[in-house]
Design a protein around this motif. Structure first.
Motif, PDB file in Angstrom:
ATOM      1  N   LEU A 151       0.799  -1.157  -0.034  1.00 39.86           N
ATOM      2  CA  LEU A 151       0.115   0.178  -0.084  1.00 39.86           C
ATOM      3  C   LEU A 151       0.835   1.187   0.183  1.00 39.86           C
ATOM      4  O   LEU A 151       0.462   2.197  -0.522  1.00 39.86           O
ATOM      5  N   PHE A 152       2.058   1.308   0.961  1.00 41.16           N
ATOM      6  CA  PHE A 152       2.649   2.386   0.894  1.00 41.16           C
ATOM      7  C   PHE A 152       4.258   1.991   1.370  1.00 41.16           C
ATOM      8  O   PHE A 152       4.376   1.011   2.162  1.00 41.16           O
ATOM      9  N   SER A 153       5.315   2.788   1.019  1.00 42.08           N
ATOM     10  CA  SER A 153       6.457   2.744   1.720  1.00 42.08           C
ATOM     11  C   SER A 153       7.150   3.897   1.552  1.00 42.08           C
ATOM     12  O   SER A 153       7.060   4.452   0.434  1.00 42.08           O
ATOM     13  N   GLU A 154       7.559   4.349   2.977  1.00 44.84           N
ATOM     14  CA  GLU A 154       8.003   5.681   2.903  1.00 44.84           C
ATOM     15  C   GLU A 154       9.346   5.783   3.914  1.00 44.84           C
ATOM     16  O   GLU A 154       8.996   5.281   4.980  1.00 44.84           O
ATOM     17  N   TRP A 166      -0.463   5.490  10.637  1.00 46.56           N
ATOM     18  CA  TRP A 166      -1.614   5.950  10.344  1.00 46.56           C
ATOM     19  C   TRP A 166      -1.844   7.039   9.544  1.00 46.56           C
ATOM     20  O   TRP A 166      -2.830   7.290   8.803  1.00 46.56           O
ATOM     21  N   GLY A 167      -0.807   8.252   9.707  1.00 47.19           N
ATOM     22  CA  GLY A 167      -0.992   9.209   8.740  1.00 47.19           C
ATOM     23  C   GLY A 167      -0.548   8.879   7.457  1.00 47.19           C
ATOM     24  O   GLY A 167      -1.271   9.500   6.345  1.00 47.19           O
ATOM     25  N   LEU A 168       0.289   8.017   7.155  1.00 52.51           N
ATOM     26  CA  LEU A 168       0.682   7.412   5.698  1.00 52.51           C
ATOM     27  C   LEU A 168      -0.717   6.686   5.120  1.00 52.51           C
ATOM     28  O   LEU A 168      -0.753   7.095   4.024  1.00 52.51           O
ATOM     29  N   LEU A 169      -1.419   6.049   6.116  1.00 49.85           N
ATOM     30  CA  LEU A 169      -2.544   5.227   5.523  1.00 49.85           C
ATOM     31  C   LEU A 169      -3.541   6.171   5.220  1.00 49.85           C
ATOM     32  O   LEU A 169      -4.343   6.073   4.333  1.00 49.85           O
ATOM     33  N   ARG A 170      -3.735   7.513   6.201  1.00 45.52           N
ATOM     34  CA  ARG A 170      -4.820   8.234   5.766  1.00 45.52           C
ATOM     35  C   ARG A 170      -4.561   9.083   4.508  1.00 45.52           C
ATOM     36  O   ARG A 170      -5.388   9.739   3.776  1.00 45.52           O
ATOM     37  N   ARG A 171      -3.035   9.079   4.033  1.00 47.25           N
ATOM     38  CA  ARG A 171      -2.886   9.705   2.635  1.00 47.25           C
ATOM     39  C   ARG A 171      -3.737   9.014   1.612  1.00 47.25           C
ATOM     40  O   ARG A 171      -4.153   9.537   0.636  1.00 47.25           O
ATOM     41  N   GLN A 172      -3.642   7.414   1.878  1.00 44.38           N
ATOM     42  CA  GLN A 172      -4.178   6.795   0.807  1.00 44.38           C
ATOM     43  C   GLN A 172      -5.800   6.747   0.881  1.00 44.38           C
ATOM     44  O   GLN A 172      -6.462   6.846  -0.156  1.00 44.38           O
ATOM     45  N   LEU A 226      14.087   5.719   8.877  1.00 42.51           N
ATOM     46  CA  LEU A 226      13.068   4.518   9.312  1.00 42.51           C
ATOM     47  C   LEU A 226      12.116   4.429   7.832  1.00 42.51           C
ATOM     48  O   LEU A 226      11.851   5.335   7.332  1.00 42.51           O
ATOM     49  N   VAL A 227      11.979   3.140   7.612  1.00 38.13           N
ATOM     50  CA  VAL A 227      11.079   2.918   6.233  1.00 38.13           C
ATOM     51  C   VAL A 227       9.925   2.258   7.102  1.00 38.13           C
ATOM     52  O   VAL A 227       9.929   1.334   7.708  1.00 38.13           O
ATOM     53  N   PHE A 228       8.709   3.085   6.756  1.00 37.44           N
ATOM     54  CA  PHE A 228       7.434   2.936   7.159  1.00 37.44           C
ATOM     55  C   PHE A 228       6.506   2.110   5.826  1.00 37.44           C
ATOM     56  O   PHE A 228       6.653   2.743   4.847  1.00 37.44           O
ATOM     57  N   THR A 229       6.120   1.014   6.422  1.00 42.13           N
ATOM     58  CA  THR A 229       5.326   0.235   4.958  1.00 42.13           C
ATOM     59  C   THR A 229       4.011  -0.225   5.609  1.00 42.13           C
ATOM     60  O   THR A 229       3.976  -0.400   6.914  1.00 42.13           O
ATOM     61  N   GLY A 230       3.277  -0.209   4.741  1.00 42.22           N
ATOM     62  CA  GLY A 230       1.964  -0.595   4.890  1.00 42.22           C
ATOM     63  C   GLY A 230       1.490  -1.706   3.861  1.00 42.22           C
ATOM     64  O   GLY A 230       1.869  -1.424   2.611  1.00 42.22           O
ATOM     65  N   ARG A 231       0.829  -2.724   4.178  1.00 41.66           N
ATOM     66  CA  ARG A 231       0.394  -3.816   3.114  1.00 41.66           C
ATOM     67  C   ARG A 231      -1.238  -4.150   3.404  1.00 41.66           C
ATOM     68  O   ARG A 231      -1.366  -4.423   4.438  1.00 41.66           O
ATOM     69  N   VAL A 232      -1.692  -4.187   2.376  1.00 43.62           N
ATOM     70  CA  VAL A 232      -3.192  -4.797   2.576  1.00 43.62           C
ATOM     71  C   VAL A 232      -3.055  -6.244   2.569  1.00 43.62           C
ATOM     72  O   VAL A 232      -2.588  -6.950   1.485  1.00 43.62           O
ATOM     73  N   GLY A 254     -14.335  -4.827   6.362  1.00 45.73           N
ATOM     74  CA  GLY A 254     -13.318  -3.841   6.039  1.00 45.73           C
ATOM     75  C   GLY A 254     -12.139  -4.460   5.429  1.00 45.73           C
ATOM     76  O   GLY A 254     -12.110  -5.426   4.754  1.00 45.73           O
ATOM     77  N   VAL A 255     -11.008  -3.959   5.728  1.00 48.55           N
ATOM     78  CA  VAL A 255      -9.686  -4.505   5.349  1.00 48.55           C
ATOM     79  C   VAL A 255      -8.651  -4.657   6.391  1.00 48.55           C
ATOM     80  O   VAL A 255      -8.622  -4.066   7.376  1.00 48.55           O
ATOM     81  N   ARG A 256      -8.013  -5.750   6.228  1.00 43.16           N
ATOM     82  CA  ARG A 256      -6.913  -6.124   7.196  1.00 43.16           C
ATOM     83  C   ARG A 256      -5.692  -5.781   6.683  1.00 43.16           C
ATOM     84  O   ARG A 256      -5.232  -5.978   5.525  1.00 43.16           O
ATOM     85  N   LEU A 257      -4.819  -4.826   7.446  1.00 44.97           N
ATOM     86  CA  LEU A 257      -3.496  -4.394   7.059  1.00 44.97           C
ATOM     87  C   LEU A 257      -2.385  -4.911   8.031  1.00 44.97           C
ATOM     88  O   LEU A 257      -2.634  -5.196   9.030  1.00 44.97           O
ATOM     89  N   THR A 258      -1.182  -5.049   7.591  1.00 46.18           N
ATOM     90  CA  THR A 258      -0.094  -5.147   8.196  1.00 46.18           C
ATOM     91  C   THR A 258       0.743  -3.996   8.047  1.00 46.18           C
ATOM     92  O   THR A 258       0.936  -3.242   6.937  1.00 46.18           O
ATOM     93  N   PHE A 259       1.637  -3.324   9.090  1.00 47.82           N
ATOM     94  CA  PHE A 259       2.458  -2.298   9.034  1.00 47.82           C
ATOM     95  C   PHE A 259       3.626  -2.733   9.678  1.00 47.82           C
ATOM     96  O   PHE A 259       3.841  -3.551  10.400  1.00 47.82           O
ATOM     97  N   ARG A 260       4.720  -2.173   9.320  1.00 44.12           N
ATOM     98  CA  ARG A 260       6.002  -2.490   9.789  1.00 44.12           C
ATOM     99  C   ARG A 260       6.895  -1.041   9.483  1.00 44.12           C
ATOM    100  O   ARG A 260       6.978  -0.404   8.464  1.00 44.12           O
ATOM    101  N   VAL A 261       7.798  -0.863  10.554  1.00 44.16           N
ATOM    102  CA  VAL A 261       8.829   0.264  10.705  1.00 44.16           C
ATOM    103  C   VAL A 261      10.157  -0.503  10.641  1.00 44.16           C
ATOM    104  O   VAL A 261      10.193  -1.366  11.871  1.00 44.16           O
TER     105      VAL A 261
END
Length: 144
Positions: A17-20, A69-75, A98-104, A111-118
């Motif tokens: 979903l994102f990586s920043e 959460w802020g990165l998710l809310r951009r999406q 730090l690398v912040f990632t989100g994955r569906v 709804g949607v189940r996500l995993t996040f990692r930093v």
């Protein structure tokens, strides 16, 4: 419209979903301490922190999750969290990329189940691992 049709219309699919890359500073730690009320010296006092096993100040775990959460809310600006799990297996320090990632992981009726990692960019060490259940406002899979 079914939940799966709504999700498909919104082009939500399983996968990345994102990586920043974000570098948090001591000023970020200090501001988060003021806003949250968590002014534990391990987060805000470099002199105190030098004498700990970490040797320097450590990011608040919830600051890391707030960035995620802020990165998710951009999406998905209308996303609403309905559940979460959090683990902080290693410290994150000021001025460290730090690398912040989100994955569906799954698209479900509710709804949607996500995993996040930093992870620390320098050594790949995970500093935050999380899951979240998310409802998207306005869809028929939003739980009320």
């Amino acid at each position: 419209m079914s939940a799966h049709a709504m999700m498909a219309d919104a082009t939500i699919t399983a996968g990345p979903l994102f990586s920043e890359t974000v570098t948090l500073t001591q000023a970020d730690f200090d501001l988060f301490a003021r806003v949250s009320g968590d002014d534990n010296p391990i987060h805000v006092d470099p002199g105190f922190s030098r004498a700990t096993r970490f040797g320097r100040t450590v990011a608040h775990g919830m600051l890391l999750y707030t960035v995620l959460w802020g990165l998710l809310r951009r999406q998905w600006p209308d996303a609403r969290q309905t559940g979460q799990t959090l683990m902080f297996p290693a410290p994150a320090f000021a001025d460290e990329p730090l690398v912040f990632t989100g994955r569906v992981e799954a698209i479900e009726v509710t709804g949607v189940r996500l995993t996040f990692r930093v992870i620390r960019l320098a050594d790949g060490e995970p500093v935050c691992e999380a899951t979240a259940a998310v409802a998207i406002s306005g869809s028929d899979h939003e739980s009320r």
